[in-house]
Design an enzyme around this catalytic site. Structure first.
Site, PDB file in Angstrom:
ATOM      1  CB  SER A  84     -32.266-128.942  -2.348  1.00  0.00           C
ATOM      2  OG  SER A  84     -33.016-130.029  -1.855  1.00  0.00           O
TER       3      SER A  84
ATOM      4  CG  ASP B 209     -40.528-129.597   7.864  1.00  0.00           C
ATOM      5  OD1 ASP B 209     -39.773-130.406   7.279  1.00  0.00           O
ATOM      6  OD2 ASP B 209     -40.782-128.464   7.425  1.00  0.00           O
TER       7      ASP B 209
ATOM      8  N   GLY C  97     -41.546-120.857   9.753  1.00  0.00           N
ATOM      9  CA  GLY C  97     -42.269-122.125   9.731  1.00  0.00           C
ATOM     10  C   GLY C  97     -41.571-123.212  10.553  1.00  0.00           C
TER      11      GLY C  97
ATOM     12  CE1 TYR D 104     -29.195-130.113   3.513  1.00  0.00           C
ATOM     13  CE2 TYR D 104     -31.177-129.439   4.675  1.00  0.00           C
ATOM     14  CZ  TYR D 104     -30.488-129.640   3.499  1.00  0.00           C
ATOM     15  OH  TYR D 104     -31.072-129.354   2.304  1.00  0.00           O
TER      16      TYR D 104
ATOM     17  N   GLY E  63     -35.570-118.062  15.962  1.00  0.00           N
ATOM     18  CA  GLY E  63     -36.318-117.905  14.723  1.00  0.00           C
ATOM     19  C   GLY E  63     -37.809-117.867  15.008  1.00  0.00           C
ATOM     20  CB  ALA E  64     -40.417-115.914  14.623  1.00  0.00           C
TER      21      ALA E  64
ATOM     22  CB  THR F  96     -38.490-125.926   0.910  1.00  0.00           C
ATOM     23  OG1 THR F  96     -37.699-125.419   1.986  1.00  0.00           O
ATOM     24  CG2 THR F  96     -37.865-125.508  -0.408  1.00  0.00           C
TER      25      THR F  96
ATOM     26  CG  ASN G 141     -42.986-130.704   4.811  1.00  0.00           C
ATOM     27  OD1 ASN G 141     -44.037-131.266   5.093  1.00  0.00           O
ATOM     28  ND2 ASN G 141     -41.809-131.192   5.128  1.00  0.00           N
TER      29      ASN G 141
ATOM     30  CE  LYS H 199     -41.075-125.780   4.712  1.00  0.00           C
ATOM     31  NZ  LYS H 199     -40.345-126.233   5.886  1.00  0.00           N
TER      32      LYS H 199
HETATM   33  P1  NAP Z   1     -38.436-119.054   7.339  1.00  0.00           P
HETATM   34  O1  NAP Z   1     -39.882-119.333   7.488  1.00  0.00           O
HETATM   35  O2  NAP Z   1     -37.928-118.207   6.240  1.00  0.00           O
HETATM   36  O3  NAP Z   1     -37.949-118.433   8.748  1.00  0.00           O
HETATM   37  C1  NAP Z   1     -36.604-118.053   8.950  1.00  0.00           C
HETATM   38  C2  NAP Z   1     -36.471-117.468  10.342  1.00  0.00           C
HETATM   39  O4  NAP Z   1     -35.081-117.196  10.537  1.00  0.00           O
HETATM   40  C3  NAP Z   1     -37.211-116.141  10.515  1.00  0.00           C
HETATM   41  O5  NAP Z   1     -37.667-116.040  11.837  1.00  0.00           O
HETATM   42  C4  NAP Z   1     -36.101-115.112  10.250  1.00  0.00           C
HETATM   43  O6  NAP Z   1     -36.293-113.901  10.912  1.00  0.00           O
HETATM   44  C5  NAP Z   1     -34.913-115.809  10.868  1.00  0.00           C
HETATM   45  N1  NAP Z   1     -33.662-115.327  10.292  1.00  0.00           N
HETATM   46  C6  NAP Z   1     -33.314-115.345   8.982  1.00  0.00           C
HETATM   47  N2  NAP Z   1     -32.067-114.836   8.811  1.00  0.00           N
HETATM   48  C7  NAP Z   1     -31.634-114.486  10.059  1.00  0.00           C
HETATM   49  C8  NAP Z   1     -30.441-113.913  10.572  1.00  0.00           C
HETATM   50  N3  NAP Z   1     -29.439-113.613   9.759  1.00  0.00           N
HETATM   51  N4  NAP Z   1     -30.351-113.693  11.899  1.00  0.00           N
HETATM   52  C9  NAP Z   1     -31.357-114.024  12.731  1.00  0.00           C
HETATM   53  N5  NAP Z   1     -32.517-114.565  12.314  1.00  0.00           N
HETATM   54  C10 NAP Z   1     -32.650-114.806  10.996  1.00  0.00           C
HETATM   55  O7  NAP Z   1     -37.625-120.432   7.235  1.00  0.00           O
HETATM   56  P2  NAP Z   1     -37.967-121.824   7.930  1.00  0.00           P
HETATM   57  O8  NAP Z   1     -38.770-122.664   7.023  1.00  0.00           O
HETATM   58  O9  NAP Z   1     -38.488-121.552   9.302  1.00  0.00           O
HETATM   59  O10 NAP Z   1     -36.514-122.496   7.975  1.00  0.00           O
HETATM   60  C11 NAP Z   1     -35.517-121.972   8.835  1.00  0.00           C
HETATM   61  C12 NAP Z   1     -34.250-122.799   8.667  1.00  0.00           C
HETATM   62  O11 NAP Z   1     -34.504-124.120   9.154  1.00  0.00           O
HETATM   63  C13 NAP Z   1     -33.883-122.986   7.182  1.00  0.00           C
HETATM   64  O12 NAP Z   1     -32.904-122.089   6.810  1.00  0.00           O
HETATM   65  C14 NAP Z   1     -33.377-124.412   7.094  1.00  0.00           C
HETATM   66  O13 NAP Z   1     -31.970-124.395   7.114  1.00  0.00           O
HETATM   67  C15 NAP Z   1     -33.866-125.061   8.342  1.00  0.00           C
HETATM   68  N6  NAP Z   1     -34.783-126.181   8.049  1.00  0.00           N
HETATM   69  C16 NAP Z   1     -34.258-127.432   8.042  1.00  0.00           C
HETATM   70  C17 NAP Z   1     -35.057-128.522   7.793  1.00  0.00           C
HETATM   71  C18 NAP Z   1     -34.434-129.903   7.806  1.00  0.00           C
HETATM   72  O14 NAP Z   1     -35.058-130.844   7.310  1.00  0.00           O
HETATM   73  N7  NAP Z   1     -33.274-130.067   8.379  1.00  0.00           N
HETATM   74  C19 NAP Z   1     -36.425-128.355   7.537  1.00  0.00           C
HETATM   75  C20 NAP Z   1     -36.944-127.058   7.553  1.00  0.00           C
HETATM   76  C21 NAP Z   1     -36.103-125.987   7.800  1.00  0.00           C
HETATM   77  P3  NAP Z   1     -36.873-112.613  10.124  1.00  0.00           P
HETATM   78  O15 NAP Z   1     -38.330-112.926   9.914  1.00  0.00           O
HETATM   79  O16 NAP Z   1     -36.620-111.502  11.050  1.00  0.00           O
HETATM   80  O17 NAP Z   1     -36.118-112.517   8.834  1.00  0.00           O
END
Ligand code: NAP
Length: 392
Positions: free
Chosen positions: A23, A107, A134, A200, A131-132, A66, A91, A70
């Site tokens: 982080s 977010d 949060g 990032y 992705g699917a 995070t 968040n 969430k």
């Molecule tokens: P999350 O709820 O855990 O969701 C992750 C998603 O990514 C799920 O749909 C998952 O699919 C998919 N996924 C994981 N590994 C994968 C792979 N190897 N190949 C294909 N799909 C994959 O996480 P989230 O909160 O949505 O966050 C997702 C990403 O966004 C984080 O890793 C973070 O880097 C980024 N993020 C950035 C910020 C920012 O401020 N820049 C804020 C929030 C999030 P499955 O369900 O099939 O595993």
């Protein structure tokens, strides 16, 4: 809205998650105030009791949340913002005056700022969100609210449609330490003109580099990270009508003052001022030319004048100012800056500075020997500033 002032209304905050080693949030929050911001890694069965201790007993002013909590924390909140209710996750959580827990989602603000940073108008566009989870659901809501014609969530094993014009990666694919991973060949999507990667670290990500190489507008998730943190700080600090103020970024040449200043301005509602650009405008020529004609003394005289003028004019709108690497060597200039705003010093390993400066035309640090001498000569000066930040 205001930039942080010395009298920061936030004292303690933190981030709740399961694995938080990567982080950048503690560093990013230092831009907004000198409050303590700690990482709290908890197992699922610890979350409810941790919230109770951390917020209900008033130990923290706010908590960011995070992966993977969430939705868990959403269910534990007593009151929710309309955005959090719509998205089904939070968040940001803080304690209300009556002791109840209030949850929000910052977010969504972050995704909006990221779209603005690349100048993306998504009205009428076909969009794909990889992705699917949060972040994907939040991104979809923002794109829809901004008038996208269609937003498709692209799950594991699926690919975007050939006519998608905006593609957003909302999965961890490409994140450090697996920075070479990429979910799709972006060159195979000629209709796509905007690519956002919420990852990032590294910055830029491989997906963003490849998209830019194809001529697309592209950005990684750093601006989003800063923006969601800024929104959290503002929610906790309150006082939307606090006076405008100034944040100065200072540190060695190539420590990232202009880059971070620009990102901060994109993520917040602050103006960005680059002191070197002000100097060039005032002198009517580039800095190497000023050095060639008038030497360092001549350059410093113009720099002092520009900084004095800037400090004398109270900002109408909060601003972040990137200073030159020696701008506060002069005692009077330092005192003016300290009186006019808050100074954050960007630390950076010498090897990184060297790599960034190689081949450049900065007069005082153009080669490794001169840079090393400059860092030695200024070590005590840089160390004397109270707020330091390492981002590289
Ligand atoms: P999350 O709820 O855990 O969701 C992750 C998603 O990514 C799920 O749909 C998952 O699919 C998919 N996924 C994981 N590994 C994968 C792979 N190897 N190949 C294909 N799909 C994959 O996480 P989230 O909160 O949505 O966050 C997702 C990403 O966004 C984080 O890793 C973070 O880097 C980024 N993020 C950035 C910020 C920012 O401020 N820049 C804020 C929030 C999030 P499955 O369900 O099939 O595993």
């Amino acid at each position: 809205m205001s930039a942080p002032s010395a009298a920061c209304p936030v004292r303690r905050a933190g981030l709740l998650g399961r694995r938080l080693g990567h982080s950048l949030s503690p560093q990013v929050h230092r831009f907004f105030g000198d409050y303590a911001y700690r990482l709290h890694e908890k197992e699922p069965e610890e979350v409810a009791s941790f919230l109770d201790r951390a917020l209900r007993s008033d130990a923290l002013d706010f908590l960011n949340v995070t992966i993977p909590y969430k939705q868990t924390v959403f269910a534990l909140c007593d009151e929710l913002s309309p955005t959090a209710r719509q998205l089904g996750n939070v968040n940001f959580v803080r304690r209300l005056a009556d002791g109840r827990l209030f949850g929000d989602n910052t977010d969504a603000f972050g995704v909006g700022r990221l779209l603005d940073a690349v100048g993306a108008d998504v009205r009428g566009c076909a969009c794909a969100v990889l992705g699917a989870g949060g972040a994907a659901l939040t991104t979809r809501a923002v794109l829809e609210a901004r008038g996208a014609a269609r937003v498709t969530l692209v799950c594991r094993g699926e690919t975007p449609a050939a006519d998608d014009e905006v593609i957003v990666n909302a999965t961890p694919v490409g994140m450090f330490p697996n920075a070479d991973d990429v979910r799709l060949d972006i060159a195979a999507y000629p209709r796509c003109r905007v690519v956002l990667d919420l990852v990032y670290s590294p910055s830029p990500t491989r997906l963003v580099r490849e998209a830019r190489a194809c001529g697309k507008k592209a950005a990684d998730g750093l601006v989003m990270l800063i923006a969601q943190a800024y929104r959290a700080y503002r929610l906790a600090a309150g006082a939307a009508d606090a006076p405008a103020s100034t944040l100065f970024l200072y540190g060695p040449p190539a420590s990232g003052k202009s880059t971070w200043g620009h990102r901060l301005a994109q993520a917040t509602d602050w103006a960005f001022v680059d002191l070197d650009a002000e100097i060039e405008t005032e002198a009517g020529r580039r800095i190497p030319e000023i050095f060639a004609a008038e030497g360092e003394d001549g350059f410093r005289a113009i720099e002092r004048r520009c900084l004095a003028r800037l400090c004398a004019a109270p900002p109408v709108r909060s601003r972040v100012v990137a200073l030159g690497g020696g701008a506060l060597l002069d005692r009077a200039s330092r005192e003016r800056a300290e009186a006019a705003g808050r100074i954050v010093l960007l630390d950076c390993p010498p090897e990184t500075l060297k790599a960034r400066l190689t081949g450049g035309d900065r007069p005082l640090s153009a080669d490794a020997g001169r840079l090393e001498a400059l860092l030695r000569a200024r070590a005590a000066h840089y160390a004397s500033f109270p707020t330091h930040l390492t981002l590289a």
